[in-house]
Design an enzyme around this catalytic site. Structure first.
Site, PDB file in Angstrom:
ATOM      1  N   GLY A 159       0.833  -1.199   0.000  1.00 17.15           N
ATOM      2  CA  GLY A 159       0.000   0.000   0.000  1.00 17.15           C
ATOM      3  C   GLY A 159       0.864   1.244   0.000  1.00 17.15           C
ATOM      4  N   CYS A 160       0.288   2.345  -0.429  1.00 14.04           N
ATOM      5  CA  CYS A 160       1.067   3.585  -0.554  1.00 14.04           C
ATOM      6  C   CYS A 160       1.510   4.109   0.813  1.00 14.04           C
ATOM      7  CB  CYS A 160       0.271   4.638  -1.317  1.00 14.04           C
ATOM      8  SG  CYS A 160      -1.405   4.926  -0.705  1.00 14.04           S
ATOM      9  N   TYR A 161       0.596   4.131   1.777  1.00 12.61           N
ATOM     10  CA  TYR A 161       0.983   4.606   3.111  1.00 12.61           C
ATOM     11  C   TYR A 161       2.010   3.681   3.755  1.00 12.61           C
ATOM     12  CZ  TYR A 161      -2.987   7.926   3.004  1.00 12.61           C
ATOM     13  OH  TYR A 161      -3.864   8.930   2.696  1.00 12.61           O
ATOM     14  N   THR A 190       4.241   1.930   2.298  1.00 15.40           N
ATOM     15  CA  THR A 190       5.527   2.139   1.643  1.00 15.40           C
ATOM     16  C   THR A 190       6.278   3.292   2.270  1.00 15.40           C
ATOM     17  OG1 THR A 190       4.799   1.235  -0.466  1.00 15.40           O
ATOM     18  CG2 THR A 190       6.622   2.815  -0.541  1.00 15.40           C
ATOM     19  N   VAL A 191       5.636   4.446   2.322  1.00 17.19           N
ATOM     20  CA  VAL A 191       6.351   5.631   2.793  1.00 17.19           C
ATOM     21  C   VAL A 191       6.628   5.544   4.296  1.00 17.19           C
ATOM     22  CG1 VAL A 191       4.249   7.019   3.152  1.00 17.19           C
ATOM     23  CG2 VAL A 191       6.407   8.155   2.627  1.00 17.19           C
TER      24      VAL A 191
END
Lengths: 338, 338, 338, 338
Positions: free
Chosen positions: D145-147, D149-150
Site C-alpha cells: 500500500g502507498c501509506y 511504503t512511505v
C-alpha cells in the site's frame, strides 16, 4: 419585517449558498429545507459549513412542504420549477435559481433544453437597463445563469459601441457544475488541469447571453461563447471582446456612467484588473476595460463568484427588490481573500 | 553519438525542464550548469526534483563556462542571449529559450521589448509549414514563446479558411511567469483565484503570434490575445476562434491532413476535448475543432505543457533536428496524469 | 456604542482579515490604516477584496497615526509591538496579532525569538479554562498563534486524561506564512506539493502550545509539533494524539462538557470529521475525537481558518470581550463553502 | 528480452500509472488491457494522457484475456485478485497492486478487510531488510500500500533505536482514493480543504505498517496512523515520530548507512526537506530526519508519489527484480516539477 423562507434543493451548492447568505440576512427566518434523494438526512451531512442549521432534517421537495412560506427559493434541476411554482400561489414569492423561466423564446427553450417552455419570469439581473423596475414587487423571479450574469454585465454598456458580434471565453471554478458525480469533476481530474466544454456554441447559456445583449442592443447580437473549467471551487473570470465601431470612443467613460450608481458592479481604477479571489463569497462584480488599438477591439474582463452574484447572491438581491427591502440587505461587496 | 550540453539559467523553471528532459535523452552528456544570482549554490537548492544532478554546483553564466560544449541552451532573461551567443562560435549549437531572436521585425522588437534588435534566428516550431527544413542543421535556434506555440499550432491550418482576424484567450499555469518573486505569484494569491493580464493586446507574445499566422496566411493577420492566469503550476489551454469564410468548409479534414504526420500534434477524435492534465510533462499538443454555425465561427481548443512543448520540449526537439537526431528522441507524448 | 479602530499592518494578510471582519461589525468605525513599506499606496493595491475601503491611503505605522483610536490592532512583524503599545496609553485597547506578548517565560522568548522579552499580555484564547475572565475589560491582548489555537483547543480537555506528552501534526494553508516573497511560497512551488518545515521541535509555536497545555494540566507537557504546508490558501487541520491513562475513559463526554457552552467550538456528531473548507472565513473550530484501542491513544482532529479564528477572528472576539460587547458580535460560525 | 504484459484494471489510476511507466520501459510489449464496467470502451476515454494507447479497446477482466502474457499486473478492487491469479499458472508473473496478498496474518485480514484470507505473496518493498532476495525470481508479488511504503521506509532504519510505539500522520493527494465517484472526492469539495479520515487506527493500512515495522524490529510495534487528504492529485508526505531510546544516538548516520546503496531512497542533505512535488511521477523516496531534544523524539519526514513508488513504480521495480532485469529499468528518480 421578518419573512419566512424555504429552500428547495438545500443539499446542493446553489441551495447551500442561498442558506449561507440568508443566515446573515436580518429580515429572514429560515423555514423548510427540502431535497430530492437526500431527503431524510441532516443538513450537516451535505453542508458542514452551515453549523447553525446542522441539525435540520431535509424534507421531500413537494409543494406541500414549501407552502406557507413568504419566499420559496428553488434550486432544482432544470425542468422541475414550473410545476411546483404553479402550486404555490401568488402570495408566495418564488425565486427560481434554475433555467426554466429565463428564456423568453419558446423555440430557443426547445432547442437548448427540450420539452415544453414554462414561460418566462421577470429576469433577475437588476443591473441591466430597465430591469430593476421589473423586479420590484415581482412574485416570480428567474435568477440568471452564472455565465450570462458576468458576460451580460461585462458587455451591456458596450452595446451600440461595438459591432453586434461578441466573443466570450469564461473560465470557471467547478462548483458551477454542481455536486453531480461525474468522473471529470473528481478532484484528481480537476486539480492541475484545464479543460474546455460546450465548445462551438454548444453551452446552454449561449442563448441567454444573446437574449440579454440583443435586448440591450435592440437588435440581434451574435455570441461566440466558450466556457473553460479551471482548478478552483468558485469564481468566473470572463474575457469578452468585440470590434469597436469607433476606435476613439471613450469606452471607459461609458462604463463609468453605466455603473456609477450600482452597488455591486465596480469598474476598477485603471491599472487594476479583476480577480475572482477578490470577489469570493461576495455579491460584487469587478470589471476592467481595455481597447486594443492594433485590432480595434474592446476587451472587457469581469469577475464574479458564480455561486454568489452568479446564483444565490442574485437570488437574495432579487428577493430584496421584490419585497421592497433595501436591495443590498444581507449582501456584501467584501470578498474572502486570500 | 554523444553530445555535450550546457544549460545557462539552470536554476529557473525553463532551465530545470531542459535538464529534466535531457536526463532522459540517450545521446546527451550534461556539462556546465550556470546561473546568475544563484551561481555558487548547489542545484538541489533550486531543482530538488533533479536528484541525479543534486550535487552539481552552479557556475557563473559567462561565455567561458559555456564554451566547449556541443550544444548550449540559453534560459536567460530577455536581452541576454545575443552577446553570449556571439562569443560561442558556429561550432556550438545555441538553442535560445528566450525571446531575443524570435521576432523578425526590428521595429516590432523595439516596440514590444525595447532596445536593439539582435536579429532573428531559425524559429523553433517545426510543425509550421516549411519550418522543419529551416531547423535541420541549424546552428542557432529561437525557441518560440509558450503562448505563440499553442496559438499558432491551433490556428495555422485554418489560415485561408477564416477571415484574417483571430481571437485567442489562453489560460495558463503559473510557471510561465518564472520564479520571479512578485506578490501576485504567491501561492496564497494564485490558489483559488483567476486573473487576466496583458489585456488589450499588451502581452509581448501578441506580435509573435501575429508573425507566425501572417507568415502562414501570406498576409497580415490581426490577433486579439488575452492571457489568463489560473491556479495550476503547468499547462496552457488556448481557445482560439475566427470567422469562417465558408461555413460548409470541412474544417476537421483540413486539420487532420495538416497534422497527419506530426509526431507531437494530435487532433483528438470527435467528442474528446483537450485537457492540460493529459499533456503534463509531455511534448504533446492536443487539439479539437468545432464550428459554431450560429455565429459562423471556427473554434479551436488546444492544450500544451507550457514548460515542455511550450519551452524545453521544443528546445530539445529543435536540438534533435539541428543535430540530425531522430526528432522525437528523449521526448514523449505520454503525460503524467492525474 | 461605536468604537473607532485602527489597524497597523493593513496591507498584510492578518491586517486584511481584521478589516474584512470589522467591515461587518455593527459597532465599529474604521479609522487609520497603516503600513510599513506599503505606506503611501492605496489599500486596493493590497486588499482588492475590501472594496468599501479601496480608496483608503495607507499611513506610516507610527504611534502618532495610531493614537486617538479606541482600539488598535497590531498586525506587525515580531518585535515591533511593544514600543508602539507603550506609546498608546491605557485608554486605548491594543490587540496584538503578533507573538511579542504571548510567552510568559522570558527565557523561552529569548530562545525562540531572541532579544528582550516585552512581557506577557492577557492571552486571547477565551475558550481555555479561566481565560475568558482575564480578557474581560483588558486593555492589552496577545492574540494566540494559529497553530497554538487549534492545538490547544484540541487537547486542553484531555489534559489529565492523557500522559503529558502529545504529538501534533498540523497541516496548514499558505497564508499563515504571510505575504513575504520567498521562493518556496510561490504558487508554482506550492501547488501540487506538500512539505514539512520547522521539524523536530524547531517551530516557534511549539513553546506556546506547551505553555497553554502545561497551564491547563498544571504540570509540564511535552509537545512534539510538526507543521506541514499544503496547497490551499487558508485553513489548518491538526491531528493531535496522546496516550490515554485509562483506555475506558469516556473521552467524548469530557469534550462535550468542555465545549457545551462555547459559541465557536463545535464537537461534531459521531461519524462526522472536521474539514477546513467548512470553517473557511468563519470563527468556528470543528473538532472530532477518536480512541485508538490498539495503541491506547486518543486522537483529536481539529480544523480552523488560520486567518480567522487563528488570528483576526480571535482578535475581534477578544476586542468584544475587552469592550464588554457580546462576544460573538461581527463573527460567524458559518463557513464559505465549497 | 521482451516481455509481454497485460494490465487488469487499465481504466483506473493504478492501472494507468503502470501503463505510463511501461510505455517507457525498453523490455516490455503491452498486450491486453482489461477493465470491469469500462470494458468495451477505448482507453482514450479514461486515460487521455496515454496517447500511444489511445485507440486500444478495453477487454473484460477475465483469466482468459489475461492468459498468455509473461506478466500480468492486477489493479483491481480488493478481493478480486486471488481467483484470477489461481487461473494464470506459475509461468505467468502476477504483480498484484491490490491488498489481497499483503497481510501475512489471516486474522488481521479478516478484521480489516473481511472474508477469506487469500494467503500472502512476496511483499514488494525491496528496500526493507532481506526483502529484495525474496523478490528475485518470484512468480507472485504483493505490491505494498502507498501509506505502508512511505511509513515503513521512513521508520525501518530506526527500529531498535526507538521505543516500539510510533506515530504516523500522512498527508495524501486524492488519487490514492481512486476514481470512485464519491461526493467528498469531487473537485469542489477537495480544493481549498483538508480533511482527516480513518482516524483512530481505522485505516486498513495500519496493520500493514505494523506488520512491516514489527518484522524489522523483530517484535511488536504499535502504530498510531492518521491519513489526511489534501488538495493535490498525487503525493504523500508522511511525518513519522517515536521516542528515542538514547537521545545521543547518531540517527543520521544510521539512516545514511541503511540507504547508502538504495537507488530510489534518498536521505537529503541536512537543511533540505522532502516535498512531494520533487518526486512527482518518479520512483524516488525523499527522506529527512530530525531529533527533537526537548521531547527526546525522532521525527522522520518522507515524500513519495503515491501512484509511482507508492503503487505502479513499485510494481515495475518488482517486475524487474522478479524477471532478473536491472532493478531500475524504466524507472526514474527525476520528478516532474514544478
Amino acid at each position: 419585517m421578518t419573512v419566512r423562507i424555504a429552500v428547495a434543493g438545500a443539499s446542493g451548492y446553489a441551495g447551500g449558498e442561498v442558506l449561507r447568505l440568508l443566515l446573515g440576512h436580518p429580515d429572514v427566518e429560515i423555514g423548510a429545507l427540502t431535497a430530492g434523494g437526500n431527503a431524510g438526512s441532516r443538513l450537516l451531512a451535505h453542508q458542514p459549513h452551515l453549523l447553525p442549521l446542522a441539525d435540520r432534517v431535509l424534507a421531500e421537495t413537494t409543494a406541500d412542504t414549501l407552502k406557507g412560506h413568504d419566499v420559496v427559493f428553488l434550486a432544482l434541476p432544470h425542468g422541475h420549477s414550473a410545476e411546483i411554482a404553479a402550486q404555490l400561489g401568488d402570495d408566495t414569492l418564488v425565486v427560481d435559481c434554475g433555467a426554466d423561466h429565463r428564456l423568453t423564446d419558446a423555440a430557443a427553450w426547445d432547442r437548448w433544453y427540450g420539452g415544453t417552455h414554462a414561460g418566462s419570469w421577470p429576469y433577475g439581473l437588476p443591473e441591466l437597463p430597465g430591469q430593476r423596475d421589473e423586479l420590484r414587487g415581482a412574485r416570480r423571479v428567474a435568477v440568471p445563469g452564472c455565465y450570462p450574469t458576468v458576460s451580460s454585465l461585462a458587455l451591456a454598456p458596450a452595446m451600440g459601441l461595438v459591432e453586434p458580434e461578441v466573443t466570450v471565453v469564461a473560465v470557471s471554478g467547478t462548483s458551477g457544475a454542481g455536486k453531480s458525480l461525474k468522473p471529470n469533476l473528481l478532484g484528481s481530474e480537476v486539480m492541475g488541469s484545464l479543460s474546455a466544454y460546450g465548445v462551438g456554441g454548444a453551452h446552454r447559456h449561449t442563448p441567454e447571453i444573446a437574449q440579454n445583449l440583443s435586448k440591450v442592443a435592440d437588435g440581434p447580437v451574435k455570441v461566440s461563447f466558450t466556457p473553460v473549467l479551471a482548478p478552483l471551487p468558485r469564481g468566473i473570470l470572463a474575457t469578452c471582446s468585440a470590434t469597436l465601431k469607433d476606435a476613439d470612443e471613450d469606452v471607459r467613460a461609458v462604463y463609468e456612467k453605466a455603473y456609477a450608481d450600482e452597488p455591486f458592479v465596480h469598474l476598477l481604477p485603471e491599472g487594476h484588473w479583476p480577480t475572482t479571489g477578490a470577489v469570493l463569497g461576495s455579491n460584487a462584480v469587478q470589471l476592467q476595460v481595455a481597447v486594443d488599438r492594433d485590432v480595434n477591439r474592446l476587451v472587457v474582463v469581469a469577475a464574479i463568484d458564480n455561486l454568489a452574484k452568479g446564483t444565490a447572491g442574485a437570488a437574495v438581491q432579487c428577493m430584496n427588490l421584490a419585497l421592497g427591502l433595501p436591495e443590498t440587505t444581507g449582501l456584501s461587496t467584501v470578498g474572502v481573500a486570500p
